[in-house]
Design an enzyme around this catalytic site. Structure first.
Site, PDB file in Angstrom:
ATOM      1  N   THR A  60      41.945  42.533  32.975  1.00 44.82           N
ATOM      2  CA  THR A  60      43.356  42.897  33.096  1.00 44.82           C
ATOM      3  C   THR A  60      43.992  43.220  31.757  1.00 44.82           C
ATOM      4  O   THR A  60      44.845  44.104  31.666  1.00 44.82           O
ATOM      5  CB  THR A  60      44.125  41.720  33.762  1.00 44.82           C
ATOM      6  OG1 THR A  60      43.591  41.535  35.059  1.00 44.82           O
ATOM      7  CG2 THR A  60      45.604  41.999  33.866  1.00 44.82           C
ATOM      8  N   ASP A 128      36.019  45.313  35.484  1.00 45.31           N
ATOM      9  CA  ASP A 128      36.706  44.167  36.050  1.00 45.31           C
ATOM     10  C   ASP A 128      35.631  43.080  36.038  1.00 45.31           C
ATOM     11  O   ASP A 128      34.485  43.332  36.428  1.00 45.31           O
ATOM     12  CB  ASP A 128      37.140  44.478  37.483  1.00 45.31           C
ATOM     13  CG  ASP A 128      37.936  43.337  38.084  1.00 45.31           C
ATOM     14  OD1 ASP A 128      39.107  43.556  38.407  1.00 45.31           O
ATOM     15  OD2 ASP A 128      37.377  42.228  38.233  1.00 45.31           O
ATOM     16  N   SER A 129      35.959  41.882  35.599  1.00 42.44           N
ATOM     17  CA  SER A 129      34.896  40.888  35.375  1.00 42.44           C
ATOM     18  C   SER A 129      34.189  40.473  36.663  1.00 42.44           C
ATOM     19  O   SER A 129      33.104  39.901  36.624  1.00 42.44           O
ATOM     20  CB  SER A 129      35.442  39.662  34.645  1.00 42.44           C
ATOM     21  OG  SER A 129      36.240  38.889  35.483  1.00 42.44           O
ATOM     22  N   SER A 130      34.775  40.799  37.816  1.00 46.61           N
ATOM     23  CA  SER A 130      34.083  40.492  39.075  1.00 46.61           C
ATOM     24  C   SER A 130      32.811  41.334  39.202  1.00 46.61           C
ATOM     25  O   SER A 130      31.933  41.011  39.995  1.00 46.61           O
ATOM     26  CB  SER A 130      34.988  40.794  40.267  1.00 46.61           C
ATOM     27  OG  SER A 130      36.218  40.162  40.081  1.00 46.61           O
ATOM     28  N   ASP A 161      38.585  36.496  35.822  1.00 50.92           N
ATOM     29  CA  ASP A 161      37.944  35.989  37.034  1.00 50.92           C
ATOM     30  C   ASP A 161      36.596  35.318  36.777  1.00 50.92           C
ATOM     31  O   ASP A 161      36.296  34.279  37.358  1.00 50.92           O
ATOM     32  CB  ASP A 161      37.779  37.113  38.067  1.00 50.92           C
ATOM     33  CG  ASP A 161      39.117  37.525  38.667  1.00 50.92           C
ATOM     34  OD1 ASP A 161      40.098  36.780  38.467  1.00 50.92           O
ATOM     35  OD2 ASP A 161      39.179  38.580  39.326  1.00 50.92           O
TER      36      ASP A 161
HETATM   37  N1  ASP Z   1      40.183  40.961  38.121  1.00 51.78           N
HETATM   38  C1  ASP Z   1      40.455  40.810  36.714  1.00 51.78           C
HETATM   39  C2  ASP Z   1      39.137  40.590  35.992  1.00 51.78           C
HETATM   40  O1  ASP Z   1      38.597  39.541  36.073  1.00 51.78           O
HETATM   41  C3  ASP Z   1      41.379  39.650  36.517  1.00 51.78           C
HETATM   42  C4  ASP Z   1      41.813  39.399  35.101  1.00 51.78           C
HETATM   43  O2  ASP Z   1      41.337  39.933  34.122  1.00 51.78           O
HETATM   44  O3  ASP Z   1      42.723  38.555  34.942  1.00 51.78           O
HETATM   45  O4  ASP Z   1      38.661  41.479  35.343  1.00 51.78           O
END
Ligand code: ASP
Length: 649
Positions: A60, A128-130, A161
């Site tokens: 994010t 996105d870290s997911s 995440d």
């Molecule tokens: N979905 C985002 C991620 O993990 C959430 C974040 O960075 O806060 O990349």
């Protein structure tokens, strides 16, 4: 309202972001290397500047709002950072080079002893870290390894995440880490007005650049947490991370408070290395009261190699469910490693109930107070160690490898502790436990330095068992390791390294123990420090000036010390002069003899007036030097651990 929705709402409210516009241009991949070479420029000074490499993986923090969702935007972050005066001092950056593309980013003065210069390596694709996997962890580990010597610390910009998973994995993959690696990110993109990203980023840069915390950590919302103790606890608050079984290592308030006692002290230091063979056939199984034996059996089937079993309370499982226990026993007999961790986020697995004992008897290993993220990462790491057999792997799971679990330490009161500190306390009329602790903090460094000077390992051991931190420096920033290195105390240096001494600690003049060992020609200590991963931190050009000065004075042992410490003896100084040419000009015969044995390019290199060492000797009509320079011996091989120590080339 979940975080995505709340961010969307917030975005609508904050349409006027501080940064507008498209990226100016795409950065070409070799730019980072070019930028890093600017570090060797005349203006870079390790006593004034700290260098931080930022690895931007996504998350994010760097996302933009597009087509109704947040997504990573390539080639955007760095140009945006350059326009934030809190993140970049553009006038300071011009000192290094007028070329804007090659300038480091400079964190404006934040009342720390050093100015932080940083470089951003942006990953492609940003994720996105997911979407992250063990492959991305390996890329990060490799980048840190490749740039390890060029930087004082590393910041990883990462999605929140899976940040705790990455931090846990890196804590194991980065072996013998001697520098800070700090992950951070944000809940709101850095470009938005109410972003938490700027504070998180600035705090992480400061901690990575100016605080010698040789661990993988997460910095978020003013707290520095040990990475493998952390977990994401909130998806909408700024205070998104916690380390439930350990207090933060540091908190960033008006002042920065670092709990130096809580910094992990490894038992042995070797050269920094990284391991990427993380086994991916690991998984978490969470018990629940009516779980069926067939589910458990199915879960434990091949190819599963490691399981984190989340049990009840203090590590309890259904002792009356023979079918389930049989499934566990059958799996551990097959060599599956199963770790017992609690479903409670706080507390330790303690098989003091029959229900916990039953799991132990099935070959399940108690996981103490590890987080699920740390337990998974540890399993992947331990299983990937092909040099360990099954029993060693089990033993390693129980051991505290990177501070991921709490080991109870029996605190014995030593004579020093009981007598001296308490005597001082009485004279000073110290009564409360806080005052007593403060007194210990003040007295221990002096006692440690004294014991080190007199070479008394027994006293150091006794101080350590009384709770003293052997890494802490005295009022000059001199640590026990500095003193032992200066005084050539080989056994004390070994003892300190085995007890987690910080090889990169700097005294108030910026000197490390390796610098001291070089300045006092302590060859054996240089070898030990190099084997433990120490390296010289001065810029090559500055080291070259010292080499020339040393060559001019014919101090051949000092040249040897530099050589064993890993200095490049072919490097030119500010004037384009090498140590060999200087040695020739000053008729420093022993230095010339030594240098022709170890130098490569400088033997035939011309200075700015076109002289080579040989033509200079000819001009000086020095027959001895001409003879030495025309009979170059075969090169001596520099060994891994710092060079050939016995005998001269
Ligand atoms: N979905 C985002 C991620 O993990 C959430 C974040 O960075 O806060 O990349």
């Amino acid at each position: 309202m979940d975080k995505e929705t709340s961010n969307a709402e917030l975005h609508k409210e904050t349409q006027t972001t501080e940064v507008v516009g498209k990226p100016e241009r795409k950065r070409h991949p070799s730019m980072l290397e070019e930028q890093i070479s600017i570090f060797n420029s005349l203006e870079y000074d390790p006593q004034k500047h700290a260098r931080v490499l930022v690895l931007y993986t996504g998350g994010t923090i760097g996302m933009c709002w597009k087509n109704g969702a947040y997504c990573p935007e390539p080639n955007f972050l760095v140009d945006a950072i350059k326009r934030y005066p809190h993140l970049h001092d553009s006038s300071y950056a011009t000192v290094f080079t007028p070329d804007v593309d090659l300038q480091p980013l400079v964190l404006p003065d934040c009342h720390e002893p050093k100015t932080i210069l940083y470089y951003v390596k942006e990953y492609d694709p940003l994720l996105d870290s997911s979407n992250m996997t063990a492959e991305e962890w390996s890329n990060i580990a490799k980048d840190i390894y490749d740039q390890y010597e060029a930087f004082d610390g590393f910041v990883i910009l990462h999605g929140t995440d899976t940040m705790s998973y990455t931090a846990s994995a890196l804590s194991f993959m980065l072996e013998n880490l001697g520098k800070p690696v700090i992950l951070t990110g944000s809940q709101i993109p850095i470009f938005e007005v109410r972003s938490d990203g700027r504070d998180n980023f600035i705090g992480a840069l400061v901690l990575a650049g100016c605080y010698k915390i040789p661990e993988v950590c997460i910095y978020f919302n003013h707290k520095l947490l040990r990475g493998n103790r952390s977990t994401k606890v909130d998806n909408s608050a700024f205070d998104a991370f916690d380390s439930p079984n350990m207090k933060p290592i540091a908190s960033v308030e008006i002042k920065i408070y670092v709990d130096t006692d809580s910094i992990f002290r490894p038992h042995k230091l070797n050269k920094f290395a990284f391991m990427t063979n993380m086994i991916q056939n690991v998984a978490v199984l969470r018990l629940f009261p009516s779980i069926t034996a067939s589910t458990v059996k199915y879960f434990l089937r091949d190819p599963i190699a490691g399981v984190v079993l989340q049990t009840y309370g203090a590590g309890n499982g259904p002792q009356k469910r023979k079918d389930i226990l049989d499934a566990f026993r059958e799996a551990t007999d097959r060599g599956v490693l199963i770790i017992n961790i609690s479903q409670c986020s706080r507390g330790v697995v303690n098989p003091s109930y029959e229900t916990g004992q039953a799991l132990l008897e099935c070959g399940i290993i108690p996981g103490h107070d590890m987080t699920p993220e740390a337990a998974l990462a540890k399993l992947s790491y331990v299983l990937g160690k092909t040099e360990w057999d099954y029993q060693q792997k089990r033993a390693m799971i129980l051991q505290n490898l990177r501070g991921e679990l709490t080991v109870k330490q029996s605190r014995q009161l030593s004579i020093i502790d009981a007598d001296l500190i308490e005597a001082v306390a009485q004279v000073m009329q110290v009564s409360s436990s806080e005052e007593m602790a403060a007194l210990r903090r003040v007295l221990y460094p002096s006692l440690i330095c004294n014991a080190t000077r007199s070479g008394s390992i027994a006293t150091l051991e006794s101080l350590k068992s009384a709770g003293a931190n052997l890494r802490v420096g005295d009022y000059d920033g001199n640590t026990a390791l500095h003193i032992a290195a200066t005084n050539g105390l080989v056994d004390v240096v070994k003892f300190l390294i085995d007890n987690g001494a910080n090889i990169f600690a700097e005294d108030q003049w910026g000197y490390t123990a390796l610098d001291n060992a070089v300045r006092f020609d302590r060859f054996e200590i240089i070898r030990i420090l190099r084997a433990a991963g120490a390296h010289l931190k001065q810029s090559p050009t500055k080291i070259a000036s010292e080499l020339c000065y040393t060559a001019a004075k014919d101090e051949v042992d000092r040249l040897r010390s530099f050589y064993f410490a890993g200095a490049n003896l072919d490097q030119e100084d500010y004037n384009g002069c090498t140590a060999l040419l200087t040695a020739v000009r000053h008729r420093s015969v022993s230095c010339v003899k030594f240098l022709v044995g170890v130098c490569e390019s400088s033997i035939s290199q011309k200075d700015r007036c076109g002289f080579t060492p040989y033509s200079e000797a000819e001009r000086m009509k020095d027959k001895d030097l001409m003879y030495i320079l025309s009979h170059i011996p075969p090169k001596i091989k520099q060994t891994e651990s710092g060079g050939k120590l016995n005998g001269s080339p």
